[in-house]
Write a protein that holds these residues in place. Structure first.
Motif, mmCIF file in Angstrom:
data_model
loop_
_atom_site.group_PDB
_atom_site.id
_atom_site.type_symbol
_atom_site.label_atom_id
_atom_site.label_comp_id
_atom_site.label_asym_id
_atom_site.label_seq_id
_atom_site.Cartn_x
_atom_site.Cartn_y
_atom_site.Cartn_z
ATOM 1 N N VAL A 245 -7.262 -42.845 -3.028
ATOM 2 C CA VAL A 245 -5.904 -42.338 -3.167
ATOM 3 C C VAL A 245 -5.882 -41.338 -4.315
ATOM 4 C CG1 VAL A 245 -3.504 -42.938 -3.646
ATOM 5 C CG2 VAL A 245 -4.945 -44.513 -2.321
ATOM 6 N N TYR A 246 -5.249 -40.194 -4.067
ATOM 7 C CA TYR A 246 -5.158 -39.147 -5.084
ATOM 8 C C TYR A 246 -3.721 -38.663 -5.194
ATOM 9 C CZ TYR A 246 -10.267 -38.813 -4.896
ATOM 10 O OH TYR A 246 -11.616 -39.079 -4.955
ATOM 11 N N HIS A 247 -3.272 -38.472 -6.421
ATOM 12 C CA HIS A 247 -1.979 -37.847 -6.677
ATOM 13 C C HIS A 247 -2.198 -36.373 -6.994
ATOM 14 C CE1 HIS A 247 0.020 -41.907 -7.979
ATOM 15 N NE2 HIS A 247 -0.153 -41.803 -6.670
ATOM 16 N N ILE A 248 -1.772 -35.515 -6.072
ATOM 17 C CA ILE A 248 -1.919 -34.068 -6.270
ATOM 18 C C ILE A 248 -0.672 -33.586 -7.004
ATOM 19 C CG2 ILE A 248 -2.112 -31.847 -5.099
ATOM 20 C CD1 ILE A 248 -3.675 -33.224 -2.901
ATOM 21 N N CYS A 249 -0.747 -33.620 -8.314
ATOM 22 C CA CYS A 249 0.431 -33.287 -9.119
ATOM 23 C C CYS A 249 -0.014 -32.905 -10.527
ATOM 24 C CB CYS A 249 1.391 -34.470 -9.181
ATOM 25 S SG CYS A 249 0.697 -35.954 -9.941
ATOM 26 N N PRO A 250 0.881 -32.295 -11.303
ATOM 27 C CA PRO A 250 0.544 -31.980 -12.688
ATOM 28 C C PRO A 250 0.276 -33.243 -13.494
ATOM 29 C CG PRO A 250 2.509 -30.782 -11.975
ATOM 30 C CD PRO A 250 2.207 -31.799 -10.918
ATOM 31 N N ASP A 251 -0.429 -33.099 -14.611
ATOM 32 C CA ASP A 251 -0.639 -34.223 -15.518
ATOM 33 C C ASP A 251 0.715 -34.762 -15.988
ATOM 34 O OD1 ASP A 251 -3.297 -33.670 -15.253
ATOM 35 O OD2 ASP A 251 -3.568 -32.859 -17.269
ATOM 36 N N PRO A 252 0.811 -36.050 -16.272
ATOM 37 C CA PRO A 252 2.089 -36.603 -16.749
ATOM 38 C C PRO A 252 2.668 -35.852 -17.946
ATOM 39 C CG PRO A 252 0.575 -38.377 -16.203
ATOM 40 C CD PRO A 252 -0.201 -37.105 -16.066
ATOM 41 N N ALA A 253 1.810 -35.419 -18.865
ATOM 42 C CA ALA A 253 2.296 -34.714 -20.055
ATOM 43 C C ALA A 253 2.850 -33.335 -19.718
ATOM 44 C CB ALA A 253 1.176 -34.586 -21.083
ATOM 45 N N ASP A 254 2.494 -32.819 -18.545
ATOM 46 C CA ASP A 254 2.934 -31.480 -18.136
ATOM 47 C C ASP A 254 3.993 -31.532 -17.046
ATOM 48 O OD1 ASP A 254 1.074 -30.321 -19.892
ATOM 49 O OD2 ASP A 254 -0.512 -30.453 -18.395
ATOM 50 N N PHE A 326 3.711 -40.381 -12.463
ATOM 51 C CA PHE A 326 2.600 -40.415 -11.510
ATOM 52 C C PHE A 326 1.301 -40.083 -12.238
ATOM 53 C CE2 PHE A 326 6.400 -39.460 -9.006
ATOM 54 C CZ PHE A 326 6.344 -40.499 -8.084
ATOM 55 N N ARG A 327 0.445 -41.068 -12.352
ATOM 56 C CA ARG A 327 -0.860 -40.870 -12.989
ATOM 57 C C ARG A 327 -1.769 -40.113 -12.019
ATOM 58 N NH1 ARG A 327 0.150 -41.800 -18.061
ATOM 59 N NH2 ARG A 327 -2.104 -41.444 -18.225
ATOM 60 N N ASN A 328 -2.573 -39.214 -12.536
ATOM 61 C CA ASN A 328 -3.477 -38.448 -11.665
ATOM 62 C C ASN A 328 -4.901 -38.427 -12.211
ATOM 63 O OD1 ASN A 328 -3.080 -36.756 -13.851
ATOM 64 N ND2 ASN A 328 -2.812 -34.903 -12.644
ATOM 65 N N ASP A 329 -5.338 -39.566 -12.755
ATOM 66 C CA ASP A 329 -6.679 -39.653 -13.340
ATOM 67 C C ASP A 329 -7.769 -39.380 -12.309
ATOM 68 O OD1 ASP A 329 -6.032 -41.232 -16.169
ATOM 69 O OD2 ASP A 329 -4.697 -41.795 -14.530
ATOM 70 N N ALA A 330 -7.592 -39.874 -11.078
ATOM 71 C CA ALA A 330 -8.609 -39.657 -10.045
ATOM 72 C C ALA A 330 -8.698 -38.184 -9.675
ATOM 73 C CB ALA A 330 -8.302 -40.506 -8.814
ATOM 74 N N LEU A 331 -7.548 -37.524 -9.594
ATOM 75 C CA LEU A 331 -7.554 -36.084 -9.291
ATOM 76 C C LEU A 331 -8.282 -35.309 -10.380
ATOM 77 C CD1 LEU A 331 -6.494 -33.635 -7.594
ATOM 78 C CD2 LEU A 331 -4.565 -33.577 -9.189
ATOM 79 N N ARG A 332 -7.981 -35.608 -11.646
ATOM 80 C CA ARG A 332 -8.601 -34.878 -12.742
ATOM 81 C C ARG A 332 -10.110 -35.103 -12.779
ATOM 82 N NH1 ARG A 332 -7.091 -36.810 -17.350
ATOM 83 N NH2 ARG A 332 -5.522 -38.353 -16.744
ATOM 84 N N ALA A 333 -10.547 -36.308 -12.423
ATOM 85 C CA ALA A 333 -11.984 -36.592 -12.397
ATOM 86 C C ALA A 333 -12.684 -35.856 -11.256
ATOM 87 C CB ALA A 333 -12.211 -38.096 -12.263
ATOM 88 N N ALA A 334 -11.975 -35.727 -10.124
ATOM 89 C CA ALA A 334 -12.569 -35.060 -8.956
ATOM 90 C C ALA A 334 -12.499 -33.547 -9.047
ATOM 91 C CB ALA A 334 -11.857 -35.536 -7.679
ATOM 92 N N TRP A 335 -11.601 -33.028 -9.886
ATOM 93 C CA TRP A 335 -11.374 -31.577 -9.968
ATOM 94 C C TRP A 335 -11.317 -31.168 -11.439
ATOM 95 C CZ3 TRP A 335 -6.460 -28.835 -7.605
ATOM 96 C CH2 TRP A 335 -6.720 -27.469 -7.445
ATOM 97 N N PRO A 336 -12.442 -31.218 -12.125
ATOM 98 C CA PRO A 336 -12.457 -30.931 -13.563
ATOM 99 C C PRO A 336 -11.927 -29.522 -13.855
ATOM 100 C CG PRO A 336 -14.550 -31.878 -12.852
ATOM 101 C CD PRO A 336 -13.786 -31.549 -11.614
#
Length: 367
Positions: A245-254, A326-336
Motif C-alpha cells: 500500500v502506498y500513499h501518493i501524496c506530499p509529506d505530512p510536513a508539506d 497521511f503518512r507516506n514513508d513507503a512512497l518516500r522509500a520507493a521514490w527517493p
C-alpha cells in the motif's frame, strides 16, 4: 523486457495521463480498456485517445471495450501477454449512489482480480484508490490495510471495499493499492480540465453562494496534480518496487491545512476586480453541530439555492471535521528524492486559472 500493460478506465482523466506517462517511460504495449456500449462509442473513444496520445502511439496501443459490470468484460485480452494491470476505472463522485458504487467500484474490482488471476506472467496488479478509504479515522493513517471504521459517503466505502478485494489476493497475486490525494490541476501551472468538489466549492465561495466554511481549520488536505500522480504510479509499477500500500501524496510536513488553503484562495479572489465589486466577505467558520443543523434546514427547502449549494459540498464536508495525517514513508522509500507540488503555490495558480477561465466556461466559449 517488453510486456503488456492493461489500463482500465483508460479514457478517464487519470487513465489518459497514465497512458501518456507509460508510453514515455518504457516500451510496454498498452491495452487501453474503456467502457463502450457499442462499436460507434468505442470508435469515438479510440479517436479521442489517439488525439490525446498522438499518432506515434498507435503501434503500441490497442483500445478495447470493457464493461466491468459483465463477467466477460476482458475476454478479448490475451492473458498470456499481460505483465501489468492498472485498475483506474471507477465512479469517483462523492455523492455516488450505494448500488452504483457497489456495482462498478466493488464488483468491477472483483472481476478484475479474477482476470488478473488468469494472467500467468503478471508482475503487478495496481489498484488506484483514494486516501479517503481511511473513512472516519482521525490522526495518523499509515500505508497498510485498513479496518472498516465507517465512512462519510458511499464513494469512500466503495473504494475501501475494492481495496479489500485486491488486498485479499495478496500472497497469491503481486498486488499494490495506490491511494491518491485530491487532484486539483493537470500540472504545476494550475490548468484544470477535470473539475471536482475542490473546484466546485471554490466556485461557490467566489460567487458568494456559500458564506460558511464547514470543517476544522487545522484539518490537513492533501492536494496534488495529475502529472505528479501519474509519475508516481509509473514509478510504483516497476517490478523492482515492493508490492503493498502506498500513499501518493506530499509529506505530512508539506501538507496544507484547510485554513491555509482558504486563506490562499481568498487572497487570490480579493485581487480580482469582479470579486471586489461583489464586496463579499470571507466565509465564517462553522462547527459540525451547526453545519448539521444547516443541512437539516436546507433539506426542507428542496430545489432552493441554499439546498443546491450545500448538496454539492455536504457529501465530502464531514471529512473536514476529521483531521487526519497521511503518512507516506513507503512512497518516500520507493521514490527517493521525489518532489510533490507545493500545496499553497498550487492552490494559488489553480485559483488564478479558475478565475481566468470562469471555471471552464470561457474555454468552452472560445471558438
Amino acid at each position: 523486457m517488453r510486456g503488456t500493460t492493461v489500463i482500465t478506465g483508460a479514457d478517464g482523466y487519470l487513465g489518459r495521463q497514465l497512458a501518456a506517462a507509460l508510453l514515455a517511460d518504457g516500451d510496454d504495449d498498452l491495452v487501453l480498456a474503456v467502457r463502450a456500449d457499442d462499436s460507434s462509442e468505442l470508435a469515438a473513444k479510440k479517436e479521442r485517445l489517439d488525439q490525446r496520445l498522438g499518432p506515434q502511439a498507435r503501434s503500441r496501443t490497442r483500445v478495447v471495450a470493457a464493461d466491468l459490470s459483465r463477467d466477460d468484460a476482458l475476454a478479448d485480452i490475451d492473458t498470456r501477454s499481460v505483465t501489468r494491470i492498472v485498475h483506474a476505472a471507477a465512479v469517483t463522485r462523492f455523492n455516488v449512489e450505494r448500488d452504483l458504487a457497489q456495482r462498478v467500484n466493488v464488483d468491477g474490482t472483483a472481476r478484475l482480480r479474477a482476470f488478473a488471476a488468469r494472467c500467468d506472467n503478471l508482475q503487478r496488479l495496481a489498484m488506484l484508490s483514494t486516501l479517503y478509504a481511511a473513512g472516519r479515522r482521525r490522526g495518523d493513517v499509515h500505508e497498510e490495510r485498513l479496518d472498516d471504521v465507517g465512512f462519510v459517503n458511499h464513494y469512500e466505502w466503495s473504494k475501501w471495499a475494492a481495496e479489500e478485494e485486491v488486498l485479499g489476493a495478496a500472497g497469491e497475486l503481486p498486488v499494490s493499492v495506490l491511494r491518491l490525494p485530491t487532484l486539483v490541476a493537470d500540472d504545476d501551472g494550475g490548468q484544470v480540465t477535470q473539475y471536482n468538489a475542490f473546484h466546485n466549492t471554490l466556485k461557490l465561495f467566489y460567487y458568494g453562494l456559500l458564506s460558511l466554511l464547514p470543517g476544522d481549520g487545522a484539518t490537513p488536505l492533501s492536494l496534488a496534480t495529475a502529472s505528479f500522480t501519474a509519475s508516481a504510479v509509473t514509478r510504483l509499477l516497476d517490478p523492482a518496487i515492493a508490492d503493498g500500500v502506498y500513499h501518493i501524496c506530499p509529506d505530512p510536513a508539506d501538507t496544507a491545512t484547510l485554513d491555509q488553503l482558504v486563506d490562499t484562495a481568498f487572497t487570490v479572489f480579493e485581487r480580482d476586480p469582479g470579486f471586489q465589486r461583489r464586496g463579499l466577505m470571507r466565509p465564517l467558520p462553522c462547527d459540525q453541530e451547526s453545519f448539521e443543523d444547516l443541512l437539516s434546514a436546507a433539506d426542507l427547502l428542496r430545489g432552493g439555492p441554499i439546498n443546491q449549494s450545500l448538496s454539492s459540498v455536504s457529501p465530502f464536508a464531514h471529512q473536514l471535521y476529521l483531521p487526519k495525517t497521511f503518512r507516506n514513508d513507503a512512497l518516500r522509500a520507493a521514490w527517493p528524492g521525489y518532489t510533490a507540488p507545493d500545496p499553497l503555490a498550487l492552490a494559488e495558480t489553480t485559483c488564478l486559472r479558475l478565475i481566468e477561465s470562469k471555471w471552464g466556461r470561457r474555454t468552452q466559449e472560445t471558438p
